[in-house]
Design a protein around this motif. Structure first.
Motif, PDB file in Angstrom:
ATOM      1  N   ILE A   1      20.171  10.522  -0.682  1.00 15.24           N
ATOM      2  CA  ILE A   1      19.275  11.125  -1.678  1.00 15.24           C
ATOM      3  C   ILE A   1      17.817  10.918  -1.294  1.00 15.24           C
ATOM      4  CG2 ILE A   1      18.473  10.900  -4.073  1.00 15.24           C
ATOM      5  CD1 ILE A   1      21.379  10.371  -4.854  1.00 15.24           C
ATOM      6  N   TYR A   2      17.521   9.794  -0.629  1.00 20.41           N
ATOM      7  CA  TYR A   2      16.154   9.494  -0.190  1.00 20.41           C
ATOM      8  C   TYR A   2      15.907   9.959   1.238  1.00 20.41           C
ATOM      9  CZ  TYR A   2      17.187   6.065  -3.866  1.00 20.41           C
ATOM     10  OH  TYR A   2      17.610   5.452  -5.010  1.00 20.41           O
ATOM     11  N   ASP A   3      16.837  10.759   1.800  1.00 21.76           N
ATOM     12  CA  ASP A   3      16.742  11.194   3.191  1.00 21.76           C
ATOM     13  C   ASP A   3      16.686   9.998   4.136  1.00 21.76           C
ATOM     14  OD1 ASP A   3      16.703  13.928   2.475  1.00 21.76           O
ATOM     15  OD2 ASP A   3      14.548  13.802   2.065  1.00 21.76           O
ATOM     16  N   PHE A   4      17.304   8.900   3.728  1.00 23.52           N
ATOM     17  CA  PHE A   4      17.332   7.673   4.520  1.00 23.52           C
ATOM     18  C   PHE A   4      15.923   7.230   4.921  1.00 23.52           C
ATOM     19  CE2 PHE A   4      21.459   9.715   5.251  1.00 23.52           C
ATOM     20  CZ  PHE A   4      22.302   8.712   4.813  1.00 23.52           C
ATOM     21  N   ASN A   5      14.981   7.526   4.060  1.00 24.88           N
ATOM     22  CA  ASN A   5      13.589   7.157   4.317  1.00 24.88           C
ATOM     23  C   ASN A   5      13.156   6.104   3.309  1.00 24.88           C
ATOM     24  OD1 ASN A   5      10.883   6.879   4.773  1.00 24.88           O
ATOM     25  ND2 ASN A   5      10.332   8.977   4.189  1.00 24.88           N
ATOM     26  N   LEU A   6      13.161   4.855   3.735  1.00 26.96           N
ATOM     27  CA  LEU A   6      12.840   3.769   2.822  1.00 26.96           C
ATOM     28  C   LEU A   6      11.392   3.338   2.860  1.00 26.96           C
ATOM     29  CD1 LEU A   6      15.991   1.649   2.875  1.00 26.96           C
ATOM     30  CD2 LEU A   6      15.284   3.536   1.487  1.00 26.96           C
ATOM     31  N   LYS A   7      10.578   4.141   3.502  1.00 25.22           N
ATOM     32  CA  LYS A   7       9.156   3.807   3.481  1.00 25.22           C
ATOM     33  C   LYS A   7       8.527   4.274   2.172  1.00 25.22           C
ATOM     34  CE  LYS A   7       8.556   3.884   8.487  1.00 25.22           C
ATOM     35  NZ  LYS A   7       7.893   4.521   9.639  1.00 25.22           N
ATOM     36  N   LYS A   8       9.317   4.947   1.364  1.00 28.46           N
ATOM     37  CA  LYS A   8       8.803   5.438   0.088  1.00 28.46           C
ATOM     38  C   LYS A   8       8.506   4.257  -0.847  1.00 28.46           C
ATOM     39  CE  LYS A   8      11.892   9.454   0.449  1.00 28.46           C
ATOM     40  NZ  LYS A   8      10.905  10.472   0.793  1.00 28.46           N
TER      41      LYS A   8
ATOM     42  N   GLU B   1      15.564  -6.232   6.042  1.00 27.35           N
ATOM     43  CA  GLU B   1      14.529  -7.114   5.517  1.00 27.35           C
ATOM     44  C   GLU B   1      13.846  -6.428   4.343  1.00 27.35           C
ATOM     45  OE1 GLU B   1      10.856  -7.533   7.748  1.00 27.35           O
ATOM     46  OE2 GLU B   1      11.640  -6.150   9.210  1.00 27.35           O
ATOM     47  N   THR B   2      13.393  -7.212   3.416  1.00 26.42           N
ATOM     48  CA  THR B   2      12.708  -6.676   2.259  1.00 26.42           C
ATOM     49  C   THR B   2      11.325  -6.192   2.669  1.00 26.42           C
ATOM     50  OG1 THR B   2      13.851  -8.316   0.934  1.00 26.42           O
ATOM     51  CG2 THR B   2      11.972  -7.196  -0.080  1.00 26.42           C
ATOM     52  N   ILE B   3      10.978  -4.950   2.274  1.00 29.98           N
ATOM     53  CA  ILE B   3       9.655  -4.460   2.617  1.00 29.98           C
ATOM     54  C   ILE B   3       8.779  -4.296   1.384  1.00 29.98           C
ATOM     55  CG2 ILE B   3      10.425  -3.309   4.701  1.00 29.98           C
ATOM     56  CD1 ILE B   3      10.331  -0.674   3.179  1.00 29.98           C
ATOM     57  N   THR B   4       9.367  -4.335   0.215  1.00 28.93           N
ATOM     58  CA  THR B   4       8.565  -4.301  -0.989  1.00 28.93           C
ATOM     59  C   THR B   4       9.413  -4.806  -2.145  1.00 28.93           C
ATOM     60  OG1 THR B   4       7.176  -2.928  -2.413  1.00 28.93           O
ATOM     61  CG2 THR B   4       9.196  -1.920  -1.585  1.00 28.93           C
ATOM     62  N   LYS B   5       8.780  -5.325  -3.151  1.00 25.73           N
ATOM     63  CA  LYS B   5       9.526  -5.876  -4.283  1.00 25.73           C
ATOM     64  C   LYS B   5       9.488  -4.891  -5.437  1.00 25.73           C
ATOM     65  CE  LYS B   5       9.507  -9.810  -7.457  1.00 25.73           C
ATOM     66  NZ  LYS B   5      10.849  -9.492  -7.862  1.00 25.73           N
ATOM     67  N   PRO B   6      10.640  -4.388  -5.853  1.00 29.71           N
ATOM     68  CA  PRO B   6      10.667  -3.420  -6.945  1.00 29.71           C
ATOM     69  C   PRO B   6      10.535  -4.107  -8.294  1.00 29.71           C
ATOM     70  CG  PRO B   6      12.881  -3.910  -6.242  1.00 29.71           C
ATOM     71  CD  PRO B   6      11.960  -4.666  -5.320  1.00 29.71           C
ATOM     72  N   PRO B   7      10.233  -3.361  -9.335  1.00 29.35           N
ATOM     73  CA  PRO B   7      10.188  -3.944 -10.672  1.00 29.35           C
ATOM     74  C   PRO B   7      11.598  -4.276 -11.143  1.00 29.35           C
ATOM     75  CG  PRO B   7       9.953  -1.570 -10.806  1.00 29.35           C
ATOM     76  CD  PRO B   7       9.926  -1.932  -9.342  1.00 29.35           C
TER      77      PRO B   7
ATOM     78  N   TRP C   1       8.327   2.214  -4.416  1.00 30.84           N
ATOM     79  CA  TRP C   1       9.371   2.174  -5.446  1.00 30.84           C
ATOM     80  C   TRP C   1       9.142   3.209  -6.536  1.00 30.84           C
ATOM     81  CZ3 TRP C   1       7.820   1.411 -10.364  1.00 30.84           C
ATOM     82  CH2 TRP C   1       6.644   0.685 -10.600  1.00 30.84           C
ATOM     83  N   GLN C   2       7.856   3.539  -6.802  1.00 30.32           N
ATOM     84  CA  GLN C   2       7.591   4.543  -7.826  1.00 30.32           C
ATOM     85  C   GLN C   2       8.206   5.888  -7.433  1.00 30.32           C
ATOM     86  OE1 GLN C   2       5.315   2.587  -6.361  1.00 30.32           O
ATOM     87  NE2 GLN C   2       3.726   1.914  -7.804  1.00 30.32           N
ATOM     88  N   GLU C   3       8.120   6.224  -6.140  1.00 30.07           N
ATOM     89  CA  GLU C   3       8.696   7.482  -5.674  1.00 30.07           C
ATOM     90  C   GLU C   3      10.216   7.434  -5.698  1.00 30.07           C
ATOM     91  OE1 GLU C   3       8.479  10.508  -1.819  1.00 30.07           O
ATOM     92  OE2 GLU C   3       7.121   8.793  -1.968  1.00 30.07           O
TER      93      GLU C   3
END
Length: 272
Positions: A247-254, A25-31, A256-258
């Protein structure tokens, strides 16, 4: 307890994945620019002769290795000989779906189900000739994909539409709700078959790579270097995959800027 993995698609869409269910599910909308960062990857995959040559190369190597193994009987003759292949970006080309994110600058990962239901993905170079050859040699072919079990009918329909042999419910093995990765399905096949070759565009299509960090994946590739081109055949996919999630350590709570910063920080450059 379900394990949650955060991942960012190569198209830049930030998703939340349940490893046990595969639901996203989408948790945030990137630019828009994060979507656009995948433009060159998709252009290369769809238009370069190099990409197509690599698919031909991989399947040519597969044919040569299959001939050698069968001729020299280099397998457990008490078991049936088999090969295992991934589906997406190994046999079927889903790049139009990826391109839609770039062109439209928006999208929902659940649209994968809409794309799959179309059953309209085209074949990748060399796949059909190789699969028909393996079938003619009496080798069983298992298609192990992390598409969800609910997509089985559409997946089989697509494979049959493009003429892929042995595309039936017994040979198309999709992800179950309780699964995390493909290892369990590979082991089930191995109980009755000697798996001669494995093909995929993601290191997770082979044993020993699930959940590894980006460094761990590179180290494991080095350890298995003699197996690539011998038992493990890898195809190119710069558009998406575990290589990015790692590359993100499978951590998608970051935020989008990060995510964007991590992408840039992982680039190896020099001082001009």
């Amino acid at each position: 307890m379900k394990k949650l993995i955060i991942s960012v698609s190569a198209a830049g869409l930030i998703l939340l994945f349940s490893a046990s269910s595969g639901y996203a599910e989408t948790i945030t909308k990137p630019p828009t620019r994060l979507y656009e960062q995948n433009t060159m990857s998709i252009l290369w995959f769809q238009n370069s002769g190099e990409a197509k040559a690599l698919y031909f190369q991989g399947y040519n190597i597969g044919k040569m290795r299959l001939d050698e193994i069968l001729r020299k009987k280099q397998y457990n003759r008490a078991l049936k000989p088999a090969i295992v292949l991934d589906i997406d970006e190994t046999i079927l080309d889903n790049s139009p779906h990826q391109a839609s994110y770039v062109v439209n600058g928006k999208g929902d990962p659940r649209d994968w189900s809409k794309w799959i239901k179309r059953a309209d993905a085209k074949l990748l170079p060399g796949a059909l000739d190789f699969l028909r050859y393996a079938d003619s040699k009496g080798v069983e072919i298992f298609y192990i994909s992390n598409r969800q079990e609910a997509a089985k009918e559409s997946t089989i329909k697509n494979l049959q539409k493009v003429g892929v042999p042995q595309a039936d419910a017994n040979h198309v093995l999709l992800q179950q709700e309780s699964e995390n990765g493909k290892e369990n399905r590979r082991q089930q096949v191995a109980k009755t078959h000697d798996i001669l070759l494995l093909f995929g565009d993601n290191l997770g299509d082979f044993s020993g790579f699930d959940g590894l960090t980006d460094r761990g994946r590179l180290e494991t590739v080095n350890k298995l270097k003699e197996e690539f081109g011998k038992k493990l055949i890898v195809f190119p996919n710069p558009m998406y995959g575990d290589w990015e999630g790692a590359i993100y350590d499978f951590n998608l709570k970051k935020p989008w800027q990060e995510i964007e910063k991590i992408r840039r920080d992982h680039l190896q450059t020099y001082e001009p």
